[in-house]
Design a protein around this motif. Sequence first.
Motif, PDB file in Angstrom:
ATOM      1  N   ARG A 108      23.199 -30.283 101.283  1.00 20.78           N
ATOM      2  CA  ARG A 108      23.302 -28.858 101.595  1.00 20.78           C
ATOM      3  C   ARG A 108      22.090 -28.079 101.094  1.00 20.78           C
ATOM      4  O   ARG A 108      21.705 -27.068 101.686  1.00 20.78           O
ATOM      5  N   SER A 109      21.494 -28.540 100.004  1.00 17.95           N
ATOM      6  CA  SER A 109      20.329 -27.831  99.465  1.00 17.95           C
ATOM      7  C   SER A 109      19.129 -27.923 100.397  1.00 17.95           C
ATOM      8  O   SER A 109      18.191 -27.134 100.289  1.00 17.95           O
ATOM      9  N   THR A 110      19.152 -28.908 101.307  1.00 17.46           N
ATOM     10  CA  THR A 110      18.051 -29.057 102.256  1.00 17.46           C
ATOM     11  C   THR A 110      18.246 -28.213 103.502  1.00 17.46           C
ATOM     12  O   THR A 110      17.320 -28.069 104.301  1.00 17.46           O
ATOM     13  N   LEU A 111      19.453 -27.652 103.698  1.00 12.90           N
ATOM     14  CA  LEU A 111      19.724 -26.854 104.893  1.00 12.90           C
ATOM     15  C   LEU A 111      19.195 -25.440 104.724  1.00 12.90           C
ATOM     16  O   LEU A 111      19.534 -24.764 103.743  1.00 12.90           O
ATOM     17  N   PRO A 112      18.392 -24.943 105.653  1.00 11.76           N
ATOM     18  CA  PRO A 112      18.011 -23.530 105.593  1.00 11.76           C
ATOM     19  C   PRO A 112      19.238 -22.659 105.817  1.00 11.76           C
ATOM     20  O   PRO A 112      20.119 -22.995 106.610  1.00 11.76           O
ATOM     21  N   LYS A 113      19.312 -21.538 105.112  1.00 13.71           N
ATOM     22  CA  LYS A 113      20.478 -20.666 105.198  1.00 13.71           C
ATOM     23  C   LYS A 113      20.121 -19.375 105.935  1.00 13.71           C
ATOM     24  O   LYS A 113      19.052 -18.805 105.728  1.00 13.71           O
ATOM     25  N   SER A 114      21.044 -18.917 106.766  1.00 11.48           N
ATOM     26  CA  SER A 114      20.859 -17.634 107.424  1.00 11.48           C
ATOM     27  C   SER A 114      21.000 -16.512 106.404  1.00 11.48           C
ATOM     28  O   SER A 114      21.490 -16.717 105.284  1.00 11.48           O
ATOM     29  N   SER A 115      20.582 -15.323 106.784  1.00 10.11           N
ATOM     30  CA  SER A 115      20.660 -14.186 105.864  1.00 10.11           C
ATOM     31  C   SER A 115      22.101 -13.900 105.452  1.00 10.11           C
ATOM     32  O   SER A 115      22.361 -13.512 104.313  1.00 10.11           O
ATOM     33  N   THR A 116      23.056 -14.112 106.376  1.00 12.51           N
ATOM     34  CA  THR A 116      24.452 -13.854 106.035  1.00 12.51           C
ATOM     35  C   THR A 116      24.976 -14.885 105.035  1.00 12.51           C
ATOM     36  O   THR A 116      25.736 -14.549 104.132  1.00 12.51           O
ATOM     37  N   GLU A 117      24.579 -16.138 105.181  1.00 17.50           N
ATOM     38  CA  GLU A 117      25.003 -17.166 104.233  1.00 17.50           C
ATOM     39  C   GLU A 117      24.420 -16.917 102.852  1.00 17.50           C
ATOM     40  O   GLU A 117      25.014 -17.294 101.842  1.00 17.50           O
ATOM     41  N   GLN A 118      23.262 -16.294 102.782  1.00 16.65           N
ATOM     42  CA  GLN A 118      22.678 -15.945 101.494  1.00 16.65           C
ATOM     43  C   GLN A 118      23.362 -14.728 100.896  1.00 16.65           C
ATOM     44  O   GLN A 118      23.557 -14.626  99.686  1.00 16.65           O
ATOM     45  N   TYR A 119      23.739 -13.794 101.763  1.00 23.24           N
ATOM     46  CA  TYR A 119      24.313 -12.530 101.291  1.00 23.24           C
ATOM     47  C   TYR A 119      25.732 -12.671 100.766  1.00 23.24           C
ATOM     48  O   TYR A 119      26.059 -12.146  99.697  1.00 23.24           O
ATOM     49  N   TYR A 120      26.591 -13.375 101.514  1.00 25.53           N
ATOM     50  CA  TYR A 120      28.003 -13.384 101.152  1.00 25.53           C
ATOM     51  C   TYR A 120      28.298 -13.969  99.773  1.00 25.53           C
ATOM     52  O   TYR A 120      29.098 -13.405  99.022  1.00 25.53           O
ATOM     53  N   PRO A 121      27.689 -15.094  99.368  1.00 26.01           N
ATOM     54  CA  PRO A 121      27.939 -15.566  97.999  1.00 26.01           C
ATOM     55  C   PRO A 121      27.502 -14.560  96.934  1.00 26.01           C
ATOM     56  O   PRO A 121      28.152 -14.418  95.890  1.00 26.01           O
ATOM     57  N   GLN A 122      26.406 -13.831  97.219  1.00 25.40           N
ATOM     58  CA  GLN A 122      25.986 -12.790  96.281  1.00 25.40           C
ATOM     59  C   GLN A 122      27.010 -11.669  96.242  1.00 25.40           C
ATOM     60  O   GLN A 122      27.271 -11.094  95.179  1.00 25.40           O
ATOM     61  N   ARG A 123      27.611 -11.379  97.394  1.00 23.67           N
ATOM     62  CA  ARG A 123      28.624 -10.326  97.442  1.00 23.67           C
ATOM     63  C   ARG A 123      29.844 -10.694  96.603  1.00 23.67           C
ATOM     64  O   ARG A 123      30.440  -9.828  95.957  1.00 23.67           O
ATOM     65  N   VAL A 124      30.226 -11.970  96.618  1.00 26.60           N
ATOM     66  CA  VAL A 124      31.343 -12.411  95.776  1.00 26.60           C
ATOM     67  C   VAL A 124      31.049 -12.084  94.316  1.00 26.60           C
ATOM     68  O   VAL A 124      31.901 -11.551  93.588  1.00 26.60           O
ATOM     69  N   MET A 125      29.831 -12.400  93.871  1.00 27.94           N
ATOM     70  CA  MET A 125      29.441 -12.134  92.495  1.00 27.94           C
ATOM     71  C   MET A 125      29.454 -10.634  92.201  1.00 27.94           C
ATOM     72  O   MET A 125      29.994 -10.191  91.177  1.00 27.94           O
ATOM     73  N   LEU A 126      28.885  -9.836  93.107  1.00 24.10           N
ATOM     74  CA  LEU A 126      28.806  -8.398  92.879  1.00 24.10           C
ATOM     75  C   LEU A 126      30.182  -7.735  92.951  1.00 24.10           C
ATOM     76  O   LEU A 126      30.472  -6.802  92.190  1.00 24.10           O
ATOM     77  N   ASP A 127      31.042  -8.204  93.859  1.00 24.18           N
ATOM     78  CA  ASP A 127      32.407  -7.680  93.919  1.00 24.18           C
ATOM     79  C   ASP A 127      33.162  -8.001  92.631  1.00 24.18           C
ATOM     80  O   ASP A 127      33.981  -7.196  92.154  1.00 24.18           O
ATOM     81  N   GLY A 128      32.896  -9.198  92.075  1.00 28.50           N
ATOM     82  CA  GLY A 128      33.535  -9.560  90.809  1.00 28.50           C
ATOM     83  C   GLY A 128      33.140  -8.614  89.694  1.00 28.50           C
ATOM     84  O   GLY A 128      33.970  -8.223  88.860  1.00 28.50           O
ATOM     85  N   ILE A 129      31.876  -8.215  89.668  1.00 30.21           N
ATOM     86  CA  ILE A 129      31.415  -7.248  88.666  1.00 30.21           C
ATOM     87  C   ILE A 129      32.061  -5.891  88.906  1.00 30.21           C
ATOM     88  O   ILE A 129      32.539  -5.232  87.968  1.00 30.21           O
ATOM     89  N   ALA A 130      32.089  -5.468  90.174  1.00 33.12           N
ATOM     90  CA  ALA A 130      32.631  -4.148  90.504  1.00 33.12           C
ATOM     91  C   ALA A 130      34.110  -4.023  90.171  1.00 33.12           C
ATOM     92  O   ALA A 130      34.600  -2.918  89.882  1.00 33.12           O
ATOM     93  N   ASN A 131      34.837  -5.146  90.181  1.00 36.66           N
ATOM     94  CA  ASN A 131      36.277  -5.127  89.904  1.00 36.66           C
ATOM     95  C   ASN A 131      36.626  -5.666  88.521  1.00 36.66           C
ATOM     96  O   ASN A 131      37.782  -5.929  88.221  1.00 36.66           O
ATOM     97  N   SER A 132      35.630  -5.812  87.660  1.00 35.84           N
ATOM     98  CA  SER A 132      35.850  -6.436  86.354  1.00 35.84           C
ATOM     99  C   SER A 132      36.420  -5.471  85.323  1.00 35.84           C
ATOM    100  O   SER A 132      36.314  -4.242  85.457  1.00 35.84           O
ATOM    101  N   ALA A 133      36.988  -6.071  84.281  1.00 36.91           N
ATOM    102  CA  ALA A 133      37.435  -5.268  83.134  1.00 36.91           C
ATOM    103  C   ALA A 133      36.241  -4.677  82.402  1.00 36.91           C
ATOM    104  O   ALA A 133      36.324  -3.581  81.826  1.00 36.91           O
TER     105      ALA A 133
END
Length: 245
Positions: free
Chosen positions: A200-225
Amino acid sequence: MAAIAYVSQDGIARITIDRADARNAINNEVVQGLQEAWRRFAREDDRVAVLGAAGEQAFSAGADLKDMPRDVWLSMPNLSVPCDKPIICAVNGFAVGAGATMVMLADMAVAEEQAQFIYPEAKIGAFAGVMAGFPPRMQYKAGLEWLMTGDPMTAQRAYEIGLVNRVVPKGQAMKVALEIAAKIAANAPLVVQAMKSIARSTLPKSSTEQYYPQRVMLDGIANSADIKEGVASFREKRPPRFTGK
């Protein structure tokens, strides 16, 4: 009855979209159930996951127009939940829109001979962008024709362009997918996971595939204690007591 069933046996997680009466269309309950299934699979001991669907008519009819789901991307394999363990789709009928995207993002797929793959977004003027990451997973020219025309694609054609691994007789997709899963589950799990991770590390990723995992991280921060504690400490004019949660 829950929209998603999860059965663990012999190192294999069998995950089922259980809305046969709605052609396994994806609503908010399915999105939530699948994301939890991917999280469970990633953290527990099962070595392979097989995603299938109830009934004979459809793997998934795509987004449920009667209950439009929010954040469909959360239901996608290998997108919202990082996982080095292999995920196989067993396609038993129509795979439309987001249902076809699930097949594209999975690591392997088995399709019954009557299955059809339909991506109608160009015909209805809607596009979430995830399917744009298809080139590493199927032939570029053939895949682009399929997406841009919106025409149905047969299981045989999906096999020819690399979207699915095997085409099997009607009623055999889950059986064959489980047979493949059993062979993989019997092998060394660290090696299997390394194979997927490196591949999988050899597969080029589309902009959406790069964005969504980052969104999971940022949403976790936004909803954190911690963010609540940070705001409270500012208002109360005291040092914050962060917990990392």
